[in-house]
Design a protein around this motif. Structure first.
Motif, PDB file in Angstrom:
ATOM      1  N   THR A   1       1.056  -1.111  -0.010  1.00 52.38           N
ATOM      2  CA  THR A   1      -0.037   0.035   0.097  1.00 52.38           C
ATOM      3  C   THR A   1       0.815   1.382  -0.053  1.00 52.38           C
ATOM      4  N   PRO A   2       0.005   2.446  -0.516  1.00 53.46           N
ATOM      5  CA  PRO A   2       1.051   3.515  -0.312  1.00 53.46           C
ATOM      6  C   PRO A   2       0.620   4.346   0.828  1.00 53.46           C
ATOM      7  N   TYR A   3      -0.008   3.802   1.872  1.00 53.04           N
ATOM      8  CA  TYR A   3      -0.248   4.687   2.986  1.00 53.04           C
ATOM      9  C   TYR A   3       0.511   4.955   4.291  1.00 53.04           C
ATOM     10  N   PHE A   4       1.664   4.295   4.289  1.00 54.79           N
ATOM     11  CA  PHE A   4       2.835   4.401   5.351  1.00 54.79           C
ATOM     12  C   PHE A   4       3.733   5.301   4.895  1.00 54.79           C
ATOM     13  N   THR A   5       4.283   6.021   5.546  1.00 55.39           N
ATOM     14  CA  THR A   5       5.639   6.859   5.432  1.00 55.39           C
ATOM     15  C   THR A   5       6.759   5.963   5.211  1.00 55.39           C
ATOM     16  N   ASP A   6       7.885   6.752   4.792  1.00 51.81           N
ATOM     17  CA  ASP A   6       8.948   5.657   4.839  1.00 51.81           C
ATOM     18  C   ASP A   6       9.765   5.321   6.112  1.00 51.81           C
ATOM     19  N   LYS A   7       9.511   6.264   7.196  1.00 50.47           N
ATOM     20  CA  LYS A   7       9.809   5.908   8.450  1.00 50.47           C
ATOM     21  C   LYS A   7       9.024   4.772   8.872  1.00 50.47           C
ATOM     22  N   GLU A   8       7.821   4.994   8.792  1.00 47.21           N
ATOM     23  CA  GLU A   8       6.748   3.882   9.286  1.00 47.21           C
ATOM     24  C   GLU A   8       7.216   2.513   8.588  1.00 47.21           C
TER      25      GLU A   8
ATOM     26  N   LEU B   1      11.274  -3.782  10.008  1.00 44.51           N
ATOM     27  CA  LEU B   1      12.276  -4.442  11.079  1.00 44.51           C
ATOM     28  C   LEU B   1      11.173  -5.374  12.116  1.00 44.51           C
ATOM     29  N   THR B   2      10.171  -4.789  12.514  1.00 43.59           N
ATOM     30  CA  THR B   2       8.914  -5.561  13.266  1.00 43.59           C
ATOM     31  C   THR B   2       8.766  -6.873  12.591  1.00 43.59           C
ATOM     32  N   ASP B   3       8.625  -6.798  11.090  1.00 42.71           N
ATOM     33  CA  ASP B   3       8.206  -8.167  10.462  1.00 42.71           C
ATOM     34  C   ASP B   3       9.426  -9.137  10.801  1.00 42.71           C
ATOM     35  N   VAL B   4      10.653  -8.670  10.392  1.00 43.98           N
ATOM     36  CA  VAL B   4      11.796  -9.614  10.482  1.00 43.98           C
ATOM     37  C   VAL B   4      12.027  -9.972  11.960  1.00 43.98           C
ATOM     38  N   LEU B   5      12.028  -9.124  12.977  1.00 43.60           N
ATOM     39  CA  LEU B   5      12.299  -9.458  14.274  1.00 43.60           C
ATOM     40  C   LEU B   5      10.971 -10.239  14.777  1.00 43.60           C
ATOM     41  N   THR B   6      10.015 -10.355  14.072  1.00 43.45           N
ATOM     42  CA  THR B   6       8.950 -11.326  14.870  1.00 43.45           C
ATOM     43  C   THR B   6       8.858 -12.498  14.205  1.00 43.45           C
TER      44      THR B   6
ATOM     45  N   ASP C   1      19.261 -16.280  10.625  1.00 43.22           N
ATOM     46  CA  ASP C   1      20.626 -15.064  10.204  1.00 43.22           C
ATOM     47  C   ASP C   1      20.524 -14.006  11.055  1.00 43.22           C
ATOM     48  N   PRO C   2      21.616 -13.100  10.992  1.00 45.48           N
ATOM     49  CA  PRO C   2      21.548 -11.640  11.682  1.00 45.48           C
ATOM     50  C   PRO C   2      20.602 -10.989  10.845  1.00 45.48           C
ATOM     51  N   LEU C   3      20.388 -10.091  11.530  1.00 43.54           N
ATOM     52  CA  LEU C   3      19.454  -8.988  10.842  1.00 43.54           C
ATOM     53  C   LEU C   3      19.960  -8.427   9.471  1.00 43.54           C
ATOM     54  N   PRO C   4      19.476  -8.545   8.356  1.00 43.04           N
ATOM     55  CA  PRO C   4      20.040  -8.233   7.055  1.00 43.04           C
ATOM     56  C   PRO C   4      20.617  -6.694   7.175  1.00 43.04           C
ATOM     57  N   GLU C   5      21.732  -6.674   6.519  1.00 44.21           N
ATOM     58  CA  GLU C   5      22.387  -5.367   6.509  1.00 44.21           C
ATOM     59  C   GLU C   5      21.488  -4.126   5.816  1.00 44.21           C
ATOM     60  N   HIS C   6      20.714  -4.427   4.806  1.00 45.15           N
ATOM     61  CA  HIS C   6      19.849  -3.678   4.389  1.00 45.15           C
ATOM     62  C   HIS C   6      18.636  -3.107   5.023  1.00 45.15           C
ATOM     63  N   VAL C   7      18.401  -4.190   6.000  1.00 41.87           N
ATOM     64  CA  VAL C   7      17.167  -3.613   6.868  1.00 41.87           C
ATOM     65  C   VAL C   7      17.579  -2.497   7.612  1.00 41.87           C
ATOM     66  N   PHE C   8      18.857  -2.881   8.095  1.00 43.40           N
ATOM     67  CA  PHE C   8      19.660  -1.867   9.132  1.00 43.40           C
ATOM     68  C   PHE C   8      19.711  -0.464   8.384  1.00 43.40           C
TER      69      PHE C   8
ATOM     70  N   LEU D   1      13.649  -2.963  21.494  1.00 44.79           N
ATOM     71  CA  LEU D   1      13.031  -3.440  22.597  1.00 44.79           C
ATOM     72  C   LEU D   1      11.434  -3.321  22.447  1.00 44.79           C
ATOM     73  N   ALA D   2      10.854  -2.442  21.830  1.00 41.77           N
ATOM     74  CA  ALA D   2       9.522  -2.400  21.616  1.00 41.77           C
ATOM     75  C   ALA D   2       8.859  -3.566  20.898  1.00 41.77           C
ATOM     76  N   ILE D   3       9.499  -4.129  19.964  1.00 42.05           N
ATOM     77  CA  ILE D   3       9.299  -5.249  19.097  1.00 42.05           C
ATOM     78  C   ILE D   3       9.461  -6.364  19.753  1.00 42.05           C
ATOM     79  N   SER D   4      10.397  -6.566  20.746  1.00 45.42           N
ATOM     80  CA  SER D   4      10.552  -7.686  21.405  1.00 45.42           C
ATOM     81  C   SER D   4       9.523  -7.899  22.741  1.00 45.42           C
ATOM     82  N   GLN D   5       9.078  -6.699  23.168  1.00 43.54           N
ATOM     83  CA  GLN D   5       8.430  -6.518  24.176  1.00 43.54           C
ATOM     84  C   GLN D   5       6.728  -6.832  23.893  1.00 43.54           C
TER      85      GLN D   5
END
Length: 152
Positions: A77-84, A90-95, A100-107, A124-128
């Motif tokens: 969708t086009p409804y979310f900002t680049d920051k969001e 990150l939320t999807d990857v960590l959930t 493997d470690p977090l991909p470099e491109h995600v970071f 921490l928020a995603i882990s919580q």
């Protein structure tokens, strides 16, 4: 029917988790972004109680129905900002962790929107919320009863 009621939970368990929650909520991260992350984790983990809670919290914060209904397909969708989108990625990857470690491109995308301190808070928020969804799925708290608390 709940498997474990609020009264069955060991004293201090929720209180300690809520201390971490308060720490995150008082961070430099926007509450709206935190609630988007929390709802997304709840969706990915299939936690009806948490979906109900964070949907209501986002509505209370003024979130639109269009974005709420589209969060489960946010990449399309086009409804979310680049920051969001960086935070949701990150939320999807960590959930759904891989070995493997977090991909470099995600970071790298994160660093264009968040400083290192904020990335720490996001992690921490995603882990919580992942902890909360796992507890609720085990305890089977009944969805639908959550009430948004008015800020005093």
């Amino acid at each position: 029917m709940e498997r474990i009621t609020y009264q069955d939970i060991p004293k201090g368990m929720f209180e300690n988790l809520m201390s971490t929650e308060e720490y995150i909520n008082n961070s430099s991260l926007d509450m709206h972004l935190l609630e988007l992350i929390r709802l997304r984790v709840a969706q990915k983990n299939g936690c009806a109680y948490c979906v109900d809670m964070h949907h209501k919290e986002l509505k209370h914060l003024g979130e639109t129905d269009l974005r709420l209904s589209s969060l489960c397909v946010w990449k399309e969708t086009p409804y979310f900002t680049d920051k969001e989108m960086a935070a949701l990625n990150l939320t999807d990857v960590l959930t759904k962790l891989s070995r493997d470690p977090l991909p470099e491109h995600v970071f790298e995308v994160l660093t264009s929107h968040f400083n290192k301190e904020e990335i720490c808070y996001l992690t921490l928020a995603i882990s919580q919320i992942n902890t909360w969804t796992r507890l609720m799925k085990t305890f089977k708290f009944t969805p639908g009863n959550y009430q948004v608390k008015e800020q005093v």
